[in-house]
Motif scaffolding. Structure first.
Motif, PDB file in Angstrom:
ATOM      1  N   VAL A 218      -7.083   3.377   3.225  1.00  0.00           N
ATOM      2  CA  VAL A 218      -6.571   2.019   2.979  1.00  0.00           C
ATOM      3  C   VAL A 218      -7.497   1.213   3.548  1.00  0.00           C
ATOM      4  CG1 VAL A 218      -4.244   2.888   2.212  1.00  0.00           C
ATOM      5  CG2 VAL A 218      -4.847   2.348   4.702  1.00  0.00           C
ATOM      6  N   ARG A 219      -7.274   0.007   3.442  1.00  0.00           N
ATOM      7  CA  ARG A 219      -8.051  -1.206   4.151  1.00  0.00           C
ATOM      8  C   ARG A 219      -7.233  -1.273   5.293  1.00  0.00           C
ATOM      9  NH1 ARG A 219      -7.393  -6.032   0.085  1.00  0.00           N
ATOM     10  NH2 ARG A 219      -5.027  -5.258   0.346  1.00  0.00           N
ATOM     11  N   LYS A 220      -7.718  -2.141   6.147  1.00  0.00           N
ATOM     12  CA  LYS A 220      -7.320  -2.505   7.617  1.00  0.00           C
ATOM     13  C   LYS A 220      -6.202  -3.255   7.396  1.00  0.00           C
ATOM     14  CE  LYS A 220     -11.280  -2.044  10.503  1.00  0.00           C
ATOM     15  NZ  LYS A 220     -12.198  -2.687  11.222  1.00  0.00           N
ATOM     16  N   GLU A 221      -5.904  -4.082   6.325  1.00  0.00           N
ATOM     17  CA  GLU A 221      -4.763  -5.060   6.424  1.00  0.00           C
ATOM     18  C   GLU A 221      -3.741  -4.169   5.530  1.00  0.00           C
ATOM     19  OE1 GLU A 221      -7.843  -6.769   3.330  1.00  0.00           O
ATOM     20  OE2 GLU A 221      -7.860  -5.480   4.991  1.00  0.00           O
ATOM     21  N   ASP A 222      -3.876  -3.242   5.028  1.00  0.00           N
ATOM     22  CA  ASP A 222      -2.885  -2.519   4.292  1.00  0.00           C
ATOM     23  C   ASP A 222      -1.865  -1.933   5.372  1.00  0.00           C
ATOM     24  OD1 ASP A 222      -3.932  -3.131   1.916  1.00  0.00           O
ATOM     25  OD2 ASP A 222      -5.087  -1.390   1.489  1.00  0.00           O
ATOM     26  N   THR A 223      -0.747  -1.569   4.889  1.00  0.00           N
ATOM     27  CA  THR A 223       0.544  -0.942   5.730  1.00  0.00           C
ATOM     28  C   THR A 223       0.778   0.503   5.098  1.00  0.00           C
ATOM     29  OG1 THR A 223       1.064  -2.873   6.752  1.00  0.00           O
ATOM     30  CG2 THR A 223       2.611  -1.248   7.153  1.00  0.00           C
ATOM     31  N   VAL A 224       0.861   1.520   5.675  1.00  0.00           N
ATOM     32  CA  VAL A 224       1.462   2.771   5.169  1.00  0.00           C
ATOM     33  C   VAL A 224       2.393   3.229   6.122  1.00  0.00           C
ATOM     34  CG1 VAL A 224       0.601   5.127   4.437  1.00  0.00           C
ATOM     35  CG2 VAL A 224      -1.077   3.178   4.564  1.00  0.00           C
ATOM     36  N   THR A 225       3.455   3.666   5.260  1.00  0.00           N
ATOM     37  CA  THR A 225       4.780   4.318   5.875  1.00  0.00           C
ATOM     38  C   THR A 225       5.232   5.471   5.202  1.00  0.00           C
ATOM     39  OG1 THR A 225       5.417   2.322   6.965  1.00  0.00           O
ATOM     40  CG2 THR A 225       7.136   3.935   6.237  1.00  0.00           C
ATOM     41  N   GLN A 226       5.484   6.377   5.871  1.00  0.00           N
ATOM     42  CA  GLN A 226       6.139   7.875   5.193  1.00  0.00           C
ATOM     43  C   GLN A 226       7.571   7.636   5.453  1.00  0.00           C
ATOM     44  OE1 GLN A 226       4.948  11.499   7.054  1.00  0.00           O
ATOM     45  NE2 GLN A 226       6.604  12.657   6.012  1.00  0.00           N
ATOM     46  N   MET A 227       8.410   7.401   4.020  1.00  0.00           N
ATOM     47  CA  MET A 227       9.770   7.117   3.760  1.00  0.00           C
ATOM     48  C   MET A 227      10.514   8.574   3.947  1.00  0.00           C
ATOM     49  SD  MET A 227       9.570   3.904   3.546  1.00  0.00           S
ATOM     50  CE  MET A 227      10.921   3.221   2.849  1.00  0.00           C
ATOM     51  N   THR A 228      10.089   9.697   3.481  1.00  0.00           N
ATOM     52  CA  THR A 228      10.598  10.923   3.358  1.00  0.00           C
ATOM     53  C   THR A 228       9.505  11.789   3.534  1.00  0.00           C
ATOM     54  OG1 THR A 228      10.613  11.239   0.980  1.00  0.00           O
ATOM     55  CG2 THR A 228      12.306  10.155   1.526  1.00  0.00           C
ATOM     56  N   PRO A 229      10.024  13.245   3.621  1.00  0.00           N
ATOM     57  CA  PRO A 229       8.701  14.207   3.671  1.00  0.00           C
ATOM     58  C   PRO A 229       7.906  14.006   2.427  1.00  0.00           C
ATOM     59  CG  PRO A 229      11.211  15.159   4.461  1.00  0.00           C
ATOM     60  CD  PRO A 229      11.152  13.805   3.768  1.00  0.00           C
ATOM     61  N   SER A 230       8.200  13.736   1.490  1.00  0.00           N
ATOM     62  CA  SER A 230       7.403  13.808   0.344  1.00  0.00           C
ATOM     63  C   SER A 230       6.903  12.267  -0.234  1.00  0.00           C
ATOM     64  CB  SER A 230       8.164  14.728  -0.690  1.00  0.00           C
ATOM     65  OG  SER A 230       9.550  13.965  -1.232  1.00  0.00           O
ATOM     66  N   GLN A 231       7.680  11.530   0.525  1.00  0.00           N
ATOM     67  CA  GLN A 231       7.194  10.085  -0.270  1.00  0.00           C
ATOM     68  C   GLN A 231       6.525   9.189   0.747  1.00  0.00           C
ATOM     69  OE1 GLN A 231      10.443   6.970  -0.977  1.00  0.00           O
ATOM     70  NE2 GLN A 231      10.194   7.941  -3.098  1.00  0.00           N
ATOM     71  N   PHE A 232       5.684   8.389   0.441  1.00  0.00           N
ATOM     72  CA  PHE A 232       4.898   7.385   1.280  1.00  0.00           C
ATOM     73  C   PHE A 232       4.888   6.268   0.353  1.00  0.00           C
ATOM     74  CE2 PHE A 232       3.285  11.543   2.055  1.00  0.00           C
ATOM     75  CZ  PHE A 232       3.113  11.353   3.695  1.00  0.00           C
ATOM     76  N   VAL A 233       4.912   5.035   1.325  1.00  0.00           N
ATOM     77  CA  VAL A 233       4.900   3.523   0.636  1.00  0.00           C
ATOM     78  C   VAL A 233       3.455   2.987   1.175  1.00  0.00           C
ATOM     79  CG1 VAL A 233       5.918   1.210   0.603  1.00  0.00           C
ATOM     80  CG2 VAL A 233       7.399   3.262   0.335  1.00  0.00           C
ATOM     81  N   VAL A 234       2.836   2.188   0.452  1.00  0.00           N
ATOM     82  CA  VAL A 234       1.655   1.461   0.888  1.00  0.00           C
ATOM     83  C   VAL A 234       1.699   0.073   0.365  1.00  0.00           C
ATOM     84  CG1 VAL A 234      -0.888   1.193   0.630  1.00  0.00           C
ATOM     85  CG2 VAL A 234      -0.083   3.420   0.433  1.00  0.00           C
ATOM     86  N   LEU A 235       1.849  -0.931   1.473  1.00  0.00           N
ATOM     87  CA  LEU A 235       1.885  -2.251   1.096  1.00  0.00           C
ATOM     88  C   LEU A 235       0.452  -2.838   1.285  1.00  0.00           C
ATOM     89  CD1 LEU A 235       4.044  -4.582   0.893  1.00  0.00           C
ATOM     90  CD2 LEU A 235       3.842  -4.910   3.310  1.00  0.00           C
ATOM     91  N   SER A 236       0.105  -3.324   0.214  1.00  0.00           N
ATOM     92  CA  SER A 236      -1.236  -3.894  -0.180  1.00  0.00           C
ATOM     93  C   SER A 236      -1.301  -5.354  -0.324  1.00  0.00           C
ATOM     94  CB  SER A 236      -1.894  -3.164  -0.994  1.00  0.00           C
ATOM     95  OG  SER A 236      -3.198  -3.471  -1.076  1.00  0.00           O
ATOM     96  N   PRO A 237      -1.765  -6.450   0.705  1.00  0.00           N
ATOM     97  CA  PRO A 237      -1.691  -7.886   0.262  1.00  0.00           C
ATOM     98  C   PRO A 237      -2.977  -8.208  -0.293  1.00  0.00           C
ATOM     99  CG  PRO A 237      -2.123  -7.347   2.631  1.00  0.00           C
ATOM    100  CD  PRO A 237      -1.793  -5.973   1.931  1.00  0.00           C
ATOM    101  N   SER A 238      -2.830  -9.561  -0.998  1.00  0.00           N
ATOM    102  CA  SER A 238      -4.090  -9.865  -1.773  1.00  0.00           C
ATOM    103  C   SER A 238      -4.622  -8.942  -2.803  1.00  0.00           C
ATOM    104  CB  SER A 238      -5.160 -10.448  -0.767  1.00  0.00           C
ATOM    105  OG  SER A 238      -4.661 -11.268  -0.112  1.00  0.00           O
ATOM    106  N   THR A 239      -3.856  -7.977  -3.287  1.00  0.00           N
ATOM    107  CA  THR A 239      -4.064  -7.028  -4.414  1.00  0.00           C
ATOM    108  C   THR A 239      -3.372  -7.105  -5.693  1.00  0.00           C
ATOM    109  OG1 THR A 239      -4.755  -5.663  -2.684  1.00  0.00           O
ATOM    110  CG2 THR A 239      -4.589  -4.567  -4.718  1.00  0.00           C
ATOM    111  N   ASP A 240      -3.810  -7.117  -6.588  1.00  0.00           N
ATOM    112  CA  ASP A 240      -2.917  -7.051  -7.817  1.00  0.00           C
ATOM    113  C   ASP A 240      -2.634  -5.635  -8.353  1.00  0.00           C
ATOM    114  OD1 ASP A 240      -5.410  -6.155  -8.991  1.00  0.00           O
ATOM    115  OD2 ASP A 240      -5.771  -8.044 -10.360  1.00  0.00           O
TER     116      ASP A 240
END
Length: 393
Positions: A218-240
């Motif tokens: 991911v890019r430096k400005e993106d944010t990655v979080t592990q929500m559960t043992p099998s699930q991840f969320v990636v927050l990506s600004p200025s991206t469609d």
């Protein structure tokens, strides 16, 4: 002064279809442990769901409805940490190397035979309950630390609280700049089956592998979080949505080539990804955006998994290519250039040039500054360097 408050005894769940066996175990541990008795694995599982005070499980192997192996599989595959981390002792009528090995592979902490003496049984129960209490205290401390820190000390990714805070900042900025904010929710396919077949430790290795891949791609400005043992969320600004979908499809291709081995078994990994964007979906908060993407991930898993799902259903590479050939937002492109996100603009240069061409023709007509209009009008998308999304391949 009043009497000191007495600490409650740790509770043991005893699961065995023999009332005599249960009675003999209760006789050995009475006064040292609280206990709950169930006559089969299914009843034992239901007890675990409704009784959070249980600290250890003693289970037989051969039982009706759900045997001890099945109960152990459910415990280790549980998404509830209080159940997933419970110590489990498997009891059997005789010493059986095969049964012991299978129980160990499924995540059992200990294996004993029926007829064990009171001293030895209590010593093992004491040891495992102390371990469970220490683990729980460490987990509570970790959770408290995570609430104060932007980085989860175990995964090395952003904490959920930081994701929410950062997301609201990114959402406010996106609204001011009329830009997009997108979210990907990635989930490992058949994670419960993976845990049941190979054990929780192997499933955790798969999770760590995906976590490491995401953090490097991911890019430096993106944010990655592990929500559960099998699930991840990636927050990506200025991206469609198209940019997020392109990244998700690239991740799928990378995982298609990845093969992990465990005891001569080749383990293949696939993911289902739900994508959502603030402008495309008309969403005003980060929590709503994550919920939309999560729902799409769920729909993709119900459809068989190993797919990327957007607002119109499954997204293919052809659809992404088609979206990228459409007219782009020059305002958003300028924002991305200002942020130093040149990879995204390089990927969209053909569309940017096509959008700006009327303005470039006017500038050249008025100023005659030598803009190579013919060369730009025949700009070949296939010759553009870079990749097809905001994140690194």
């Amino acid at each position: 002064m009043g009497e000191p408050e007495q600490q409650p005894l740790p509770k043991v769940l005893i699961v065995d279809d023999s009332r005599m066996v249960r009675a003999s175990i209760v006789k050995l541990i009475r006064g040292r442990f609280e206990f709950r008795e169930e006559s089969d694995g299914e009843a034992g599982w239901q007890a675990l769901l409704v009784d959070p005070t249980i600290e250890l499980v003693l289970t037989d192997i051969g039982m009706p409805q759900l045997d001890g192996y099945g109960l152990l599989e459910r415990i280790r595959a549980s998404q509830l940490s209080r159940i997933h981390e419970l110590p489990v002792i498997v009891i059997s009528g005789e010493e059986d190397g095969g049964a012991r090995e299978r129980a160990r592979q499924l995540g059992a902490n200990d294996f004993i035979t029926k007829g064990i003496g009171a001293t030895e049984l209590i010593a093992r129960l004491d040891s495992l309950t102390r371990l469970a209490q220490t683990t729980r205290q460490l987990e509570e401390s970790r959770a408290a630390l995570a609430r104060q820190s932007p980085v989860d000390p175990v995964s090395g990714l952003a904490t959920e609280s930081y994701l929410n805070w950062r997301g609201e900042q990114d959402m406010a900025l996106a609204r001011r700049r009329q830009a997009d904010l997108s979210v990907l929710v990635l989930e490992i396919d058949r994670y419960d089956q993976l845990t049941a077949q190979y054990g929780a430790h192997v499933a955790q290795l798969v999770t760590r592998k995906l976590s490491g891949m995401l953090s490097t791609k991911v890019r430096k400005e993106d944010t990655v979080t592990q929500m559960t043992p099998s699930q991840f969320v990636v927050l990506s600004p200025s991206t469609d949505l198209a940019g997020c979908a392109a990244f998700a499809l690239r991740m799928q291709k990378v995982l298609d080539k990845l093969v992990m081995t465990y005891r001569d078994d080749r383990i293949r990994i696939s993911i289902t990804v739900g994508v959502a964007s603030s402008r495309g979906d008309g969403v005003q908060t980060v929590s709503e955006l994550i919920n939309v993407a999560t729902a799409r991930t769920g729909a993709g898993k119900q459809a068989g998994g190993n797919r990327v799902v957007g607002d119109q259903g499954e997204i293919t590479q052809e659809m992404v290519d088609r979206l990228r050939q459409q007219v782009v937002s020059i305002d958003q492109a300028l924002v991305q250039v200002g942020q130093g996100d040149t990879e995204e603009i390089v990927a969209q240069l053909p569309a940017v040039v096509a959008t700006l061409m009327p303005l470039l023709r006017l500038i050249e007509a008025q100023l005659g500054c030598g803009i190579p209009l013919d060369r730009l009008s025949h700009y070949n998308p296939n010759s553009a360097s870079g990749n097809d999304g905001t994140q690194k391949a």
